[in-house]
Every structure is written in C-alpha cells, then in structure tokens.
Design an enzyme around this catalytic site. Structure first.
Site, PDB file in Angstrom:
ATOM      1  CG  HIS A  68      -6.267 -10.094  -2.588  1.00  0.00           C
ATOM      2  ND1 HIS A  68      -7.095  -9.017  -2.812  1.00  0.00           N
ATOM      3  CD2 HIS A  68      -5.688  -9.875  -1.384  1.00  0.00           C
ATOM      4  CE1 HIS A  68      -7.019  -8.182  -1.788  1.00  0.00           C
ATOM      5  NE2 HIS A  68      -6.163  -8.692  -0.914  1.00  0.00           N
ATOM      6  CD  GLU A  70      -9.343 -11.671  -7.078  1.00  0.00           C
ATOM      7  OE1 GLU A  70     -10.402 -11.022  -7.052  1.00  0.00           O
ATOM      8  OE2 GLU A  70      -8.667 -11.915  -6.059  1.00  0.00           O
ATOM      9  CB  CYS A  98      -9.920  -5.363  -4.221  1.00  0.00           C
ATOM     10  SG  CYS A  98      -8.256  -6.062  -4.454  1.00  0.00           S
ATOM     11  CB  CYS A 101      -7.630  -8.372  -7.712  1.00  0.00           C
ATOM     12  SG  CYS A 101      -6.923  -9.106  -6.220  1.00  0.00           S
TER      13      CYS A 101
END
Length: 165
Positions: A68, A70, A98, A101
């Site tokens: 992701h 991040e 999420c 993260c």
C-alpha cells in the site's frame, strides 16, 4: 476542499500552511498509480518540512498485498533515515489508512497523519475504528482529515468506474 476535519478524527488540528501543498503532491502520486493500473492512492512523507519519501500503491505491480502507498513510503523513508522510527515526520496520504497501514504508522512512531478522503469500508482512522489514537496502544498520532478530499475521492471514483465499464 472541505474546511472541516472528518468527524471520526479525534484531533481537530487546523490545516498547517503546507498541508494542501503536500497533499497535492500525494494526489500526483495517486495519479501515477492510476496510470499504472493500481488503485490510485498516493503518499508523501515529510521530515522537518522537506520531502523524505513519496510513493503510491504497488500491490498489483509488486504482487504484494502489503505494498500500500503508506507502507511503500515507510520502507523508503526507513532506508533513507537508517531508522524505523519516523520521528518528526508527517505522512500525507490520499485515502484514510486501512488497519494494516494504521498499525504500521503507530509502530513507526509517526507523530502526524494528514489524509484526503475517508474510507467507510476499511478506514481505521475514524471510519470503522481509530487505531492511530487508541489509548491502549503505546503511541498515538495527531490526525487531520479531509485535506483536498474531493480531489482524492474523484480520482478513486473515476478509477473504479473505468473498471466497471
């Protein structure tokens, strides 16, 4: 741009003067993800007001469910800093993080998070829960939400609309 923070966010810190500028850069990163067929989420990490790392979702390209935006940015920053702690840093990300993260941000000791659009289906910074400010954890993050929210949301909606067409 919305001028109020997301209701689920505990810290009502007003926008810092550079929040819009850095979020605009995160949106540029999200556009790069979009152009590569990735879900358009971009992130920028600053340290002392300067760019430390930037990136975007790479889950499809890297065949990595943890890639992701991040996490991509945290990995780059840790390598550059030579440390896993993101002290004195601010993360700008176009979508509310999420649970994976949000957990990584807490573990990294990030002091501040700025996000664009909320994520009612998997967001853990106010939508489904608030992991980054959970008092049971040893670190909490100051949060500002909804910075350039409309731009972030439109990019995501356009991306998913093209998948359905």
């Amino acid at each position: 741009m919305s001028d109020s923070t997301y209701p689920g966010v505990v810290d009502w810190t007003p926008y810092q003067s550079c929040d819009v500028m850095w979020m605009a850069r995160a949106i540029e990163m999200a556009r790069m993800a979009y152009s590569e067929g990735e879900v358009p989420v971009g992130a920028v990490l600053t340290w002392g007001g300067t760019l430390l790392a930037e990136g975007y979702n790479l889950t499809i390209t890297a065949k990595d469910p943890t890639a992701h935006a991040e996490v991509v940015v945290l990995r780059k920053a840790a390598e550059r800093l030579g440390d896993w702690r993101m002290l004195e840093c601010t993360l700008y990300v176009t979508l509310e993080p999420c649970s994976m993260c949000a957990g990584a941000l807490v573990v990294s000791r990030l002091p501040r998070l700025v996000f664009g659009a909320s994520d009612p289906k998997s967001g853990m910074v106010g939508s489904l829960g608030n992991l980054v400010q959970d008092e049971r954890l040893n670190h909490r993050i100051k949060v500002t939400g909804n910075v350039l929210e409309d731009s972030s949301r439109v990019l995501l909606k356009d991306f998913f609309r093209t998948l359905r067409d």
